[in-house]
Design a protein around this motif. Structure first.
Motif, PDB file in Angstrom:
ATOM      1  N   ILE A   1       0.812  -1.231   0.066  1.00 13.01           N
ATOM      2  CA  ILE A   1       0.011   0.032  -0.037  1.00 13.01           C
ATOM      3  C   ILE A   1       0.804   1.440  -0.053  1.00 13.01           C
ATOM      4  CG2 ILE A   1      -1.429   1.133   1.287  1.00 13.01           C
ATOM      5  CD1 ILE A   1      -2.892  -1.209   2.138  1.00 13.01           C
ATOM      6  N   PHE A   2       1.901   1.193   0.820  1.00 12.49           N
ATOM      7  CA  PHE A   2       2.717   2.496   0.928  1.00 12.49           C
ATOM      8  C   PHE A   2       3.722   2.847  -0.299  1.00 12.49           C
ATOM      9  CE2 PHE A   2       1.978   1.774   5.526  1.00 12.49           C
ATOM     10  CZ  PHE A   2       1.172   3.249   5.737  1.00 12.49           C
ATOM     11  N   GLN A   3       3.964   1.454  -0.997  1.00  9.90           N
ATOM     12  CA  GLN A   3       4.963   1.603  -2.140  1.00  9.90           C
ATOM     13  C   GLN A   3       3.937   1.991  -3.269  1.00  9.90           C
ATOM     14  OE1 GLN A   3       7.400  -1.957  -2.390  1.00  9.90           O
ATOM     15  NE2 GLN A   3       8.264  -1.665  -0.368  1.00  9.90           N
ATOM     16  N   LEU A   4       2.821   1.745  -3.299  1.00 11.66           N
ATOM     17  CA  LEU A   4       2.119   2.057  -4.427  1.00 11.66           C
ATOM     18  C   LEU A   4       1.613   3.671  -4.123  1.00 11.66           C
ATOM     19  CD1 LEU A   4      -0.371  -0.981  -4.791  1.00 11.66           C
ATOM     20  CD2 LEU A   4       1.048   0.028  -6.554  1.00 11.66           C
ATOM     21  N   LEU A   5       1.197   4.053  -2.915  1.00 11.25           N
ATOM     22  CA  LEU A   5       0.603   5.279  -2.825  1.00 11.25           C
ATOM     23  C   LEU A   5       1.736   6.420  -2.957  1.00 11.25           C
ATOM     24  CD1 LEU A   5      -1.384   5.188   0.694  1.00 11.25           C
ATOM     25  CD2 LEU A   5      -2.086   5.742  -1.807  1.00 11.25           C
ATOM     26  N   LEU A   6       3.170   6.201  -2.709  1.00 10.62           N
ATOM     27  CA  LEU A   6       3.995   7.005  -2.796  1.00 10.62           C
ATOM     28  C   LEU A   6       5.111   6.675  -4.029  1.00 10.62           C
ATOM     29  CD1 LEU A   6       5.213   6.786   0.930  1.00 10.62           C
ATOM     30  CD2 LEU A   6       3.578   8.662  -0.291  1.00 10.62           C
TER      31      LEU A   6
ATOM     32  N   VAL B   1       0.035  16.309  -0.481  1.00 12.47           N
ATOM     33  CA  VAL B   1       1.049  15.430   0.219  1.00 12.47           C
ATOM     34  C   VAL B   1       1.834  14.698  -1.279  1.00 12.47           C
ATOM     35  CG1 VAL B   1       1.403  13.527   1.365  1.00 12.47           C
ATOM     36  CG2 VAL B   1      -0.080  14.927   2.049  1.00 12.47           C
ATOM     37  N   LYS B   2       3.276  15.215  -1.256  1.00 12.30           N
ATOM     38  CA  LYS B   2       4.055  14.390  -2.054  1.00 12.30           C
ATOM     39  C   LYS B   2       4.695  13.378  -1.433  1.00 12.30           C
ATOM     40  CE  LYS B   2       3.205  17.573  -5.309  1.00 12.30           C
ATOM     41  NZ  LYS B   2       2.314  17.108  -6.410  1.00 12.30           N
ATOM     42  N   GLY B   3       4.867  12.295  -2.278  1.00 11.20           N
ATOM     43  CA  GLY B   3       5.584  10.899  -1.719  1.00 11.20           C
ATOM     44  C   GLY B   3       7.037  11.242  -1.027  1.00 11.20           C
ATOM     45  N   PHE B   4       7.807  11.932  -1.938  1.00  7.60           N
ATOM     46  CA  PHE B   4       9.264  12.111  -1.171  1.00  7.60           C
ATOM     47  C   PHE B   4       9.205  13.064  -0.096  1.00  7.60           C
ATOM     48  CE2 PHE B   4      13.144  14.880  -0.936  1.00  7.60           C
ATOM     49  CZ  PHE B   4      13.934  13.894  -1.096  1.00  7.60           C
TER      50      PHE B   4
ATOM     51  N   ALA C   1       9.534   3.132   0.326  1.00 13.81           N
ATOM     52  CA  ALA C   1       8.488   3.141   1.371  1.00 13.81           C
ATOM     53  C   ALA C   1       8.205   2.023   2.196  1.00 13.81           C
ATOM     54  CB  ALA C   1       7.168   3.705   0.503  1.00 13.81           C
ATOM     55  N   ASP C   2       8.313   2.307   3.272  1.00 12.37           N
ATOM     56  CA  ASP C   2       7.754   1.292   4.135  1.00 12.37           C
ATOM     57  C   ASP C   2       7.271   1.662   5.765  1.00 12.37           C
ATOM     58  OD1 ASP C   2       8.555  -1.828   5.398  1.00 12.37           O
ATOM     59  OD2 ASP C   2       9.854  -0.460   6.580  1.00 12.37           O
ATOM     60  N   PRO C   3       6.497   0.921   6.346  1.00 11.64           N
ATOM     61  CA  PRO C   3       5.968   1.595   7.538  1.00 11.64           C
ATOM     62  C   PRO C   3       7.195   1.533   8.548  1.00 11.64           C
ATOM     63  CG  PRO C   3       4.484  -0.040   6.827  1.00 11.64           C
ATOM     64  CD  PRO C   3       5.845  -0.155   5.935  1.00 11.64           C
ATOM     65  N   GLY C   4       8.127   0.799   8.540  1.00 15.53           N
ATOM     66  CA  GLY C   4       9.388   0.848   9.602  1.00 15.53           C
ATOM     67  C   GLY C   4      10.393   2.033   9.195  1.00 15.53           C
TER      68      GLY C   4
ATOM     69  N   VAL D   1       9.896  12.913   5.979  1.00 15.84           N
ATOM     70  CA  VAL D   1       9.370  13.451   7.359  1.00 15.84           C
ATOM     71  C   VAL D   1       9.017  12.172   8.273  1.00 15.84           C
ATOM     72  CG1 VAL D   1       7.389  14.352   8.554  1.00 15.84           C
ATOM     73  CG2 VAL D   1       8.019  15.601   6.536  1.00 15.84           C
ATOM     74  N   GLY D   2       8.718  11.084   7.354  1.00 18.45           N
ATOM     75  CA  GLY D   2       8.546   9.811   8.283  1.00 18.45           C
ATOM     76  C   GLY D   2       9.777   9.315   8.893  1.00 18.45           C
ATOM     77  N   ILE D   3      11.067   9.549   7.976  1.00 16.62           N
ATOM     78  CA  ILE D   3      12.317   9.037   8.378  1.00 16.62           C
ATOM     79  C   ILE D   3      12.706   9.835   9.500  1.00 16.62           C
ATOM     80  CG2 ILE D   3      14.971   9.221   7.962  1.00 16.62           C
ATOM     81  CD1 ILE D   3      13.895   8.381   4.893  1.00 16.62           C
ATOM     82  N   ALA D   4      12.536  11.171   9.694  1.00 18.21           N
ATOM     83  CA  ALA D   4      12.709  12.127  10.799  1.00 18.21           C
ATOM     84  C   ALA D   4      11.985  11.581  12.068  1.00 18.21           C
ATOM     85  CB  ALA D   4      12.506  13.616  10.549  1.00 18.21           C
ATOM     86  N   ALA D   5      10.551  11.271  11.890  1.00 17.69           N
ATOM     87  CA  ALA D   5      10.047  10.698  12.841  1.00 17.69           C
ATOM     88  C   ALA D   5      10.306   9.259  13.504  1.00 17.69           C
ATOM     89  CB  ALA D   5       8.266  10.400  12.469  1.00 17.69           C
TER      90      ALA D   5
END
Length: 345
Positions: A94-99, A157-160, A104-107, A165-169
């Motif tokens: 889902i995340f790799q398709l969306l972005l 919302v852009k994928g990159f 793109a990975d939840p982890g 932001v996700g990596i920082a979080a």
């Protein structure tokens, strides 16, 4: 209409479904491999069994101690590995398709760490039940997803931007989790650290049934959202031109993906990198133009079960399955970065 590939067409009345042959064959082969790996996992252990004993215990013809070993001790772990692996595979897809990004990975994006934070607070503060643990993991993952989405939102919302932001979080939550463990009592800290490695040890039928029910509902929801997901692969403008409300659809898919990850995290701890690797392997095996959810689910189930079997029997002492998946996923991530660097040269 000739699409240039052989396809299986299923018709019932006025309804027809067209399935390309290769993904169907790939999923069938993966299902057979998963069934073989499941039988192998049920056979091996400190009390070795034959395939006939395993099949007899599963069908009820074998009773007594053998049935106890197979049905009550080993089968919950095998079913959990298959169901949780499928959930992680679909979440990553889902995340790799969306972005539209293979990284793109939840982890990597912090959603798994957020689920771990929520569950960790429940473990250290209230020492709660599995239901409370699941609720904490779900709330932590959802809160992280909402925070990342809001921080990455700027006229859309852009994928990159979402990945950065996700990596920082993810880095901030890793630090928070480490601080929580260091401040806890020794027994609680050891328990939380062992659980945080991602392990299927001690998974019971209650956890499998509760988690499996939630995952089944979420997988059905993901299937219902597959049409807007396919349209969004073409880009937001193309999806909007086909009548897709892009922002609500994206938010709903993110919540489904996070809920799948949080459900697995609540039952077994964070099992990393399965959601990163499974969609890409499924896409390559199926030779599809984009990532599809069903092959990703089958690959995730097989990968999680094989990793757990390897963790249990390849070392002098049993290891958490998360250690094996991190090693395999780290190697794949290095390969992915190497191939991307060569492509740009």
């Amino acid at each position: 209409m000739d699409f240039g590939r052989r396809a299986l067409v299923l018709r019932r009345g006025r309804i027809a479904v067209r399935l390309p042959w290769r993904p169907v064959v790939v999923c069938a082969v993966l299902a057979a491999a998963g069934a073989g790996m499941a039988v192998l996992a049920l056979m091996t252990g400190s009390y070795a069994l034959s395939p006939g004993q395993v099949l007899s215990a599963l069908t009820g013809r074998e009773t007594g101690f053998v049935q106890e070993v197979v049905v009550e001790w080993r089968l919950p772990r095998v079913v959990a590995a298959l169901v949780f692996g499928a959930a992680l595979g679909v979440s990553g897809a889902i995340f790799q398709l969306l972005l539209r990004n293979p990284l793109a990975d939840p982890g990597i994006m912090g959603f798994t760490q957020g689920s771990y934070t929520g569950a960790l607070i429940v473990i250290l503060v209230v020492d709660g039940t599995y239901t409370q643990l699941a609720g904490g993991a779900l709330l932590g993952g959802m809160a992280t997803a909402v925070a990342v989405y809001v921080l990455a939102y700027r006229r859309g919302v852009k994928g990159f931007r979402l990945i950065v932001v996700g990596i920082a979080a993810s880095a901030m939550l890793d630090s928070l989790n480490t601080w929580l463990i260091l401040k806890a009592d020794l027994d609680q800290a050891m328990s939380a650290a062992a659980w945080g490695a991602g392990s299927l040890n001690g998974v019971s039928w209650n956890q499998v049934l509760a988690g499996g029910t939630c995952i089944a509902v979420l997988l059905l929801t993901a299937g219902a959202l597959s049409r807007p997901l396919r349209q969004m692969q073409l880009g937001d403008d193309a999806a909007a031109s086909h009548g897709i409300r892009v922002s609500p659809a994206r938010l709903g898919l993110i919540l489904v993906g996070v809920a799948l990850t949080a459900t697995v995290t609540a039952a077994s701890g964070p099992i990393l990198f399965v959601s990163l690797v499974a969609p890409q392997i499924g896409r390559r095996l199926a030779r599809s133009a984009g990532i599809t959810l069903v092959p990703a689910a089958f690959v995730g189930a097989l990968l999680c079960l094989a990793s757990d079997h390897l963790a249990q029997h390849a070392a002098p002492t049993p290891l958490p399955v998360g250690i094996v998946t991190v090693v395999l996923g780290g190697g794949y991530l290095g390969y992915l970065l190497f191939t991307e660097a060569r492509r740009r040269l």
